[in-house]
Motif scaffolding. Structure first.
Motif, short mmCIF file in Angstrom:
data_model
loop_
_atom_site.label_atom_id
_atom_site.label_comp_id
_atom_site.label_asym_id
_atom_site.label_seq_id
_atom_site.Cartn_x
_atom_site.Cartn_y
_atom_site.Cartn_z
N SER A 1 0.82 -1.21 0.00
CA SER A 1 0.00 0.00 0.00
C SER A 1 0.85 1.25 0.00
CB SER A 1 -0.92 0.03 1.23
OG SER A 1 -1.82 -1.04 1.24
N ILE A 2 0.34 2.26 -0.69
CA ILE A 2 0.86 3.62 -0.57
C ILE A 2 -0.31 4.49 -0.08
CG2 ILE A 2 2.61 3.31 -2.33
CD1 ILE A 2 -0.54 5.30 -3.15
N THR A 3 -0.04 5.75 0.17
CA THR A 3 -1.11 6.67 0.56
C THR A 3 -1.05 7.90 -0.33
OG1 THR A 3 -0.95 5.97 2.88
CG2 THR A 3 -2.09 8.04 2.44
N LEU A 4 -2.15 8.21 -0.99
CA LEU A 4 -2.29 9.52 -1.63
C LEU A 4 -3.64 10.07 -1.21
CD1 LEU A 4 -1.32 10.98 -4.98
CD2 LEU A 4 -3.72 11.13 -4.33
N HIS A 5 -3.62 11.23 -0.55
CA HIS A 5 -4.85 11.88 -0.13
C HIS A 5 -5.36 12.74 -1.28
CE1 HIS A 5 -4.46 10.33 3.82
NE2 HIS A 5 -3.43 11.09 4.18
N VAL A 6 -6.51 12.33 -1.83
CA VAL A 6 -7.09 13.10 -2.93
C VAL A 6 -7.46 14.46 -2.37
CG1 VAL A 6 -8.84 13.12 -4.72
CG2 VAL A 6 -7.97 10.94 -3.87
N VAL B 1 -3.27 20.55 -13.22
CA VAL B 1 -3.79 19.73 -12.13
C VAL B 1 -3.24 20.26 -10.81
CG1 VAL B 1 -4.05 17.67 -13.55
CG2 VAL B 1 -1.91 18.06 -12.31
N ARG B 2 -3.94 19.99 -9.74
CA ARG B 2 -3.52 20.49 -8.43
C ARG B 2 -2.61 19.47 -7.74
NH1 ARG B 2 -6.61 25.00 -7.21
NH2 ARG B 2 -5.95 24.94 -5.03
N SER B 3 -1.82 19.97 -6.83
CA SER B 3 -0.90 19.11 -6.10
C SER B 3 -1.66 18.26 -5.07
CB SER B 3 0.15 19.95 -5.37
OG SER B 3 0.94 20.67 -6.28
N GLU B 4 -1.15 17.05 -4.84
CA GLU B 4 -1.73 16.15 -3.84
C GLU B 4 -0.60 15.54 -3.01
OE1 GLU B 4 -5.78 14.44 -5.83
OE2 GLU B 4 -3.90 13.79 -6.75
N TYR B 5 -0.90 15.29 -1.75
CA TYR B 5 0.08 14.76 -0.81
C TYR B 5 0.10 13.24 -0.86
CZ TYR B 5 2.36 13.58 3.61
OH TYR B 5 3.19 13.05 4.56
N PHE B 6 1.31 12.66 -0.87
CA PHE B 6 1.40 11.20 -0.85
C PHE B 6 2.50 10.73 0.09
CE2 PHE B 6 4.53 12.15 -4.21
CZ PHE B 6 5.57 11.28 -3.89
N ALA C 1 7.59 11.19 1.58
CA ALA C 1 6.34 11.78 2.05
C ALA C 1 6.37 13.22 1.57
CB ALA C 1 6.23 11.70 3.57
N THR C 2 5.66 13.49 0.48
CA THR C 2 5.77 14.80 -0.16
C THR C 2 4.55 15.06 -1.03
OG1 THR C 2 7.26 16.20 -1.46
CG2 THR C 2 7.06 13.91 -2.14
N TRP C 3 4.64 16.06 -1.88
CA TRP C 3 3.54 16.46 -2.75
C TRP C 3 3.90 16.18 -4.21
CZ3 TRP C 3 -1.04 19.01 -1.05
CH2 TRP C 3 -1.07 19.27 0.33
N THR C 4 2.89 15.89 -5.01
CA THR C 4 3.11 15.72 -6.45
C THR C 4 2.16 16.60 -7.23
OG1 THR C 4 3.12 14.17 -8.30
CG2 THR C 4 1.56 13.70 -6.52
N ASP C 5 2.70 17.20 -8.29
CA ASP C 5 1.85 17.94 -9.23
C ASP C 5 1.91 17.29 -10.61
OD1 ASP C 5 4.40 18.57 -10.02
OD2 ASP C 5 4.18 20.75 -9.85
N LEU C 6 2.27 16.01 -10.65
CA LEU C 6 2.42 15.30 -11.91
C LEU C 6 1.11 15.24 -12.68
CD1 LEU C 6 4.23 13.57 -13.78
CD2 LEU C 6 3.52 11.57 -12.45
N TYR C 7 1.15 15.63 -13.94
CA TYR C 7 0.01 15.56 -14.84
C TYR C 7 0.38 14.59 -15.96
CZ TYR C 7 -3.27 17.22 -18.49
OH TYR C 7 -4.22 17.32 -19.49
N ILE C 8 -0.36 13.49 -16.05
CA ILE C 8 -0.04 12.45 -17.03
C ILE C 8 -0.99 12.55 -18.21
CG2 ILE C 8 0.06 9.96 -17.44
CD1 ILE C 8 0.80 9.61 -14.48
N TYR C 9 -0.44 12.75 -19.40
CA TYR C 9 -1.23 12.80 -20.64
C TYR C 9 -0.41 12.16 -21.75
CZ TYR C 9 1.56 17.09 -21.30
OH TYR C 9 2.58 18.01 -21.39
#
Length: 355
Positions: free
Chosen positions: A208-213, A234-239, A287-295
């Protein structure tokens, strides 16, 4: 790439308001469409057959976050106001909507929680769509206060607020254990304990990982209004990816075993760990934030198989699946879904497995 290329006829799309258990069905009773990239074939089946598409040695990666209530009642002087949390920001601030019949809502306004007098909310600056950037203090009280006293009154998430208040367990996966999301990590809702046991018995490893939407649809993070998908933001999310998950992912990659992402949240998390690194670089716990946008055009380095829900047209989620499986293949699958009829979309709907 033109956003209109990700349109499809959704006039008759079914979008349930409730999880399947509240509609008299079992968690794993839904339909599933399977896209096989190696053969360019599409298969229509039911979710319990997912075991047939897994192999011994596969690593199944789950997101153990679950959705909170997002609305609290606050006081300022003699007035009572409604504060709804819509997203978190990497700088520690929170995006909120404030509703009050009489109180002027302005910068610097300080609100005191009606349920926990220690939790205050200070409005920092206005945002588009009548939202505010705010600071909750002490910040560590926000999640437990939302979990203990929060309500779900807004319409940003496609659910029935009354049913949510009565049976919150139905709105989270059976393996969820960390509160923090403001929208449901929904791909995992399909798994029952029994089905996970069958998957494990087949020799599939699980971690398991954790990403809080962190931002709901009121912030337009899913629907793409730009003419070109590349211009969408896209907005940043914490994981969080812990030691165990990182070790298992690294071992699977080194041994050539497949990594299966349950949901776009897991996809975004795992691929964020490998961005701008060598293809075989070791994954580090983070334990950080991501702003990755995948297209389309994105180079995948970690995930080999994706389980996701059925998504709306012109959404960042359908664009992500198109990046993974190919635009033409994905859009052809949605054409088939429309022709078959009866498929249910969005977070309480059916699923798509891309192998």
């Amino acid at each position: 790439m033109k956003t209109e290329e990700f349109n499809f006829n959704h006039a008759t799309v079914l979008m349930p308001h409730d999880p399947v258990q509240l509609r008299g069905k079992s968690r794993d009773s839904g339909r599933m469409i399977v896209l096989d990239r190696s053969t360019d074939k599409i298969e229509h089946t039911v979710f319990p057959t997912i075991c047939d598409y897994f192999r011994p040695g596969d690593l199944l990666v789950l997101n153990d976050s679950y959705m909170l209530s997002n609305t609290l009642w606050y006081h300022t002087g003699e007035e009572t106001v409604q504060a709804t949390v819509y997203g978190h920001e990497p700088d520690g601030s929170t995006i909120v909507e404030i509703k009050s019949n009489k109180l002027p809502v302005k910068q610097g306004l300080t609100l005191t929680s009606a349920d926990d007098k220690r939790l205050t909310c200070v409005l920092l600056e206005s945002q588009p769509d009548q939202l505010w950037k705010a600071k909750f203090e002490p910040s560590e009280l926000l999640v437990p206060t939302l979990e203990r006293h929060g309500l779900r009154l807004d319409e940003s998430v496609h659910l029935n607020p009354t049913h949510w208040q009565a049976d919150r367990e139905a709105y989270r996966s059976v393996y969820a254990k960390k509160p923090g999301s403001l929208e449901i990590p929904s791909a995992g809702l399909h798994f029952s304990h029994e089905l996970l046991a069958q998957i494990t018995a087949k020799g599939v490893d699980i971690t398991s990982i954790t990403l809080h939407v962190g931002a709901t649809e009121v912030l337009a993070v899913r629907h793409i209004s730009e003419e070109e998908i590349e211009n969408h933001k896209v907005r940043s999310e914490y994981f969080e990816v812990g030691d165990e998950a990182a070790t298992k992912v690294n071992k699977a990659r080194a041994e050539g075993r497949r990594i299966i992402a349950v949901g776009t949240t897991v996809m975004r998390t795992l691929e964020s760990l490998a961005v701008n690194k060598e293809p075989n670089a070791i994954i580090q716990p983070q334990a950080t934030w991501t702003d990755l946008y995948i297209y389309p055009g994105f180079k995948f380095n970690v995930v080999d198989v994706l389980l996701t829900n059925l998504h709306r047209p012109r959404s960042s989620h359908i664009v992500l699946t198109a990046a993974f499986a190919g635009k033409d293949f994905v859009m052809r699958s949605y054409d088939e879904i429309g022709k078959h009829g009866g498929y249910e979309f969005d977070m309480f709907g059916d699923s798509m497995l891309i192998v």
